[in-house]
Design a protein around this motif. Structure first.
Motif, PDB file in Angstrom:
ATOM      1  N   ILE A 135      -5.026  65.663  35.037  1.00 12.88           N
ATOM      2  CA  ILE A 135      -5.147  67.057  35.470  1.00 12.88           C
ATOM      3  C   ILE A 135      -4.218  67.336  36.644  1.00 12.88           C
ATOM      4  CG2 ILE A 135      -6.714  68.746  36.526  1.00 12.88           C
ATOM      5  CD1 ILE A 135      -8.980  67.416  34.880  1.00 12.88           C
ATOM      6  N   PHE A 136      -4.179  66.390  37.597  1.00 11.45           N
ATOM      7  CA  PHE A 136      -3.315  66.565  38.763  1.00 11.45           C
ATOM      8  C   PHE A 136      -1.844  66.528  38.352  1.00 11.45           C
ATOM      9  CE2 PHE A 136      -1.445  64.721  42.818  1.00 11.45           C
ATOM     10  CZ  PHE A 136      -1.434  65.958  43.478  1.00 11.45           C
ATOM     11  N   ALA A 137      -1.507  65.684  37.368  1.00 11.71           N
ATOM     12  CA  ALA A 137      -0.131  65.641  36.872  1.00 11.71           C
ATOM     13  C   ALA A 137       0.278  67.009  36.326  1.00 11.71           C
ATOM     14  CB  ALA A 137       0.013  64.579  35.788  1.00 11.71           C
ATOM     15  N   GLY A 138      -0.651  67.683  35.649  1.00  9.53           N
ATOM     16  CA  GLY A 138      -0.362  69.035  35.160  1.00  9.53           C
ATOM     17  C   GLY A 138      -0.099  69.996  36.307  1.00  9.53           C
ATOM     18  N   ALA A 203       9.330  55.308  37.652  1.00  9.99           N
ATOM     19  CA  ALA A 203       9.495  56.230  38.780  1.00  9.99           C
ATOM     20  C   ALA A 203       8.288  57.144  38.915  1.00  9.99           C
ATOM     21  CB  ALA A 203      10.763  57.051  38.611  1.00  9.99           C
ATOM     22  N   LEU A 204       7.759  57.623  37.791  1.00 12.31           N
ATOM     23  CA  LEU A 204       6.605  58.535  37.839  1.00 12.31           C
ATOM     24  C   LEU A 204       5.311  57.774  38.088  1.00 12.31           C
ATOM     25  CD1 LEU A 204       7.683  60.992  35.029  1.00 12.31           C
ATOM     26  CD2 LEU A 204       7.624  61.430  37.492  1.00 12.31           C
ATOM     27  N   HIS A 205       5.238  56.531  37.649  1.00 13.42           N
ATOM     28  CA  HIS A 205       4.099  55.683  38.003  1.00 13.42           C
ATOM     29  C   HIS A 205       4.063  55.499  39.524  1.00 13.42           C
ATOM     30  CE1 HIS A 205       1.324  52.168  37.492  1.00 13.42           C
ATOM     31  NE2 HIS A 205       1.916  51.802  38.618  1.00 13.42           N
ATOM     32  N   GLU A 206       5.225  55.237  40.111  1.00 17.59           N
ATOM     33  CA  GLU A 206       5.292  55.072  41.570  1.00 17.59           C
ATOM     34  C   GLU A 206       4.999  56.384  42.290  1.00 17.59           C
ATOM     35  OE1 GLU A 206       5.355  52.236  42.912  1.00 17.59           O
ATOM     36  OE2 GLU A 206       5.850  51.112  41.101  1.00 17.59           O
ATOM     37  N   ALA A 231       1.634  59.046  35.032  1.00 18.23           N
ATOM     38  CA  ALA A 231       3.024  58.983  34.585  1.00 18.23           C
ATOM     39  C   ALA A 231       3.174  59.507  33.161  1.00 18.23           C
ATOM     40  CB  ALA A 231       3.536  57.548  34.680  1.00 18.23           C
ATOM     41  N   SER A 232       2.258  59.120  32.274  1.00 15.61           N
ATOM     42  CA  SER A 232       2.317  59.571  30.885  1.00 15.61           C
ATOM     43  C   SER A 232       2.201  61.080  30.782  1.00 15.61           C
ATOM     44  CB  SER A 232       1.208  58.908  30.061  1.00 15.61           C
ATOM     45  OG  SER A 232       1.425  57.515  29.959  1.00 15.61           O
ATOM     46  N   GLU A 233       1.282  61.645  31.563  1.00 20.46           N
ATOM     47  CA  GLU A 233       1.077  63.101  31.518  1.00 20.46           C
ATOM     48  C   GLU A 233       2.267  63.837  32.111  1.00 20.46           C
ATOM     49  OE1 GLU A 233      -1.248  66.388  30.317  1.00 20.46           O
ATOM     50  OE2 GLU A 233      -1.549  64.240  29.973  1.00 20.46           O
ATOM     51  N   MET A 234       2.894  63.261  33.129  1.00 20.97           N
ATOM     52  CA  MET A 234       4.089  63.876  33.703  1.00 20.97           C
ATOM     53  C   MET A 234       5.217  63.909  32.680  1.00 20.97           C
ATOM     54  SD  MET A 234       3.797  64.992  36.862  1.00 20.97           S
ATOM     55  CE  MET A 234       5.540  65.096  37.295  1.00 20.97           C
ATOM     56  N   GLY A 265      11.997  61.668  26.698  1.00 23.18           N
ATOM     57  CA  GLY A 265      12.422  60.498  27.466  1.00 23.18           C
ATOM     58  C   GLY A 265      11.306  59.514  27.729  1.00 23.18           C
ATOM     59  N   ILE A 266      10.473  59.287  26.728  1.00 24.58           N
ATOM     60  CA  ILE A 266       9.355  58.359  26.846  1.00 24.58           C
ATOM     61  C   ILE A 266       9.428  57.375  25.685  1.00 24.58           C
ATOM     62  CG2 ILE A 266       7.820  59.965  25.621  1.00 24.58           C
ATOM     63  CD1 ILE A 266       5.499  58.873  27.308  1.00 24.58           C
ATOM     64  N   SER A 267       9.104  56.130  25.921  1.00 24.50           N
ATOM     65  CA  SER A 267       9.256  55.110  24.895  1.00 24.50           C
ATOM     66  C   SER A 267       8.266  55.281  23.759  1.00 24.50           C
ATOM     67  CB  SER A 267       9.089  53.714  25.509  1.00 24.50           C
ATOM     68  OG  SER A 267       7.736  53.493  25.871  1.00 24.50           O
TER      69      SER A 267
END
Length: 352
Positions: A135-138, A203-206, A231-234, A265-267
């Motif tokens: 939710i916060f990533a959104g 980078a987004l995990h960090e 990171a996944s949601e971002m 850009g996600i695996s």
């Protein structure tokens, strides 16, 4: 931060040695034993000073310029957290930390000279689970004006919002690190040897580690899972994932997954993980996917293939050329900062 000139040389010598991963003995051997281990130890403790001949030899062995040894310290990176595998030794971690200090000093110097400082304003938030993190990533995506689109360049987006991002070429046991240099400068380091998809995710995990405030005592494994969810949601919002893939699937073509891989850009592996976490596929179906990867090398190679263009930030180089165009630095200084020749700098400047 103490920068007494008598203290700078010993600390800089030690930093340069650690950056190279040299022990005192190895540095002595690289100097053909013309300088003993004991003498180098005394240099680092400030008990002795090298003469000009030894100074030149030390700079050559450590791959630095002589003026490096007398440059004041401006950055401390003691409060950073590593994401690494057991094979990444403490000695390697120390070397990385010193290289980060060196890179960040250069970054902050040129940021100041080019008048390009950006204030970090992204909020932090308390979260207790993966869903809170999503939710916060959104909310962060909204603040960044990303909508539901893929992020074209993750590193550029982070740097444009006041986060210092550094890429280091390390072995595969090092994933990344994050923290606040000097207690206030947000910092993310990623392994530049990774495929683009993994660098973006790391980078987004960090970023999650920087922005998410988790309850005290939460197991480290749980914190990592929360940052993975962030990171996944971002990278790929849940609403977009289910809109493209449906809410319940069994058989999925690799072509569907690689299309999303290129767009966001996600695996493929991370897409499949998200599909399982959102209940689009069952745990059993996901286990079957993993088993197929482990038993069929050709299939594994297709799944793990990078299909996203190499992604780097051009901000540092832009700041250098801006400072050069404004005559805030010399050609030789620009060449040192960009680790290239003066001729190449002159060729690339091309004032308009």
């Amino acid at each position: 931060m103490t920068n007494n000139t008598t203290d700078i040389f010993p600390r800089r010598l030690r930093q340069a040695r650690l950056m190279r991963g040299f022990s005192l003995e190895k540095l002595s051997q690289s100097l053909s034993s013309s300088v003993t281990r004991q003498a180098i130890n005394k240099y680092e403790k400030g008990l002795m000073k090298p003469d000009s001949r030894v100074l030149i030899a030390l700079a050559g062995a450590l791959g630095v310029k002589i003026d490096y040894f007398y440059r004041p310290f401006t950055v401390e990176v003691d409060k950073v957290e590593f994401r690494k595998k057991p094979g990444f030794t403490e000695k390697m971690a120390v070397a990385v930390k010193e290289r980060v200090r060196e890179e960040l000093e250069r970054y902050l110097e040129i940021e100041q000279l080019s008048d390009s400082s950006i204030k970090f304003t992204l909020p932090r938030k308390e979260v207790g689970n993966i869903e809170d993190a999503r939710i916060f990533a959104g909310e962060i995506r909204s603040l960044l004006g990303l909508g539901n689109d893929g992020i074209s360049n993750v590193i550029e987006v982070l740097e444009d919002n006041g986060i210092k991002v550094i890429e280091l070429s390390e072995n595969s046991d090092f994933d990344g690190l994050s923290g606040y240099a000097n207690g206030q400068i947000p910092l993310i380091v990623v392994n530049g040897n990774f495929p683009t998809e993994r660098k973006r995710y790391t980078a987004l995990h960090e970023l999650g580690h920087l922005l998410l405030v988790t309850p005290d005592g939460l197991p480290a494994k749980t914190v990592e899972a929360i940052c993975n969810g962030f990171a996944s949601e971002m990278l790929l919002p849940s609403s977009v994932l289910t809109a493209k893939m449906g809410k319940n699937r069994h058989d999925i073509s690799l072509s569907e997954l690689t299309d999303i891989q290129r767009q966001f850009g996600i695996s493929v592996d991370d897409i499949m993980m998200s599909l399982r976490e959102h209940g689009v596929i069952t745990d059993r179906r996901y286990s079957g996917f993993q088993k197929k990867k482990s038993t069929m090398p050709d299939f594994r190679a297709l799944v793990e293939k990078s299909r996203v263009e190499l992604e780097r930030s051009g901000r540092f180089a832009r700041m250098v050329y801006r400072a050069l165009a404004d005559e805030a630095i010399t050609f030789s200084k620009a060449a040192v900062l960009l680790n290239t020749s003066v001729d190449r700098i002159k060729s690339n400047l091309q004032l308009v």
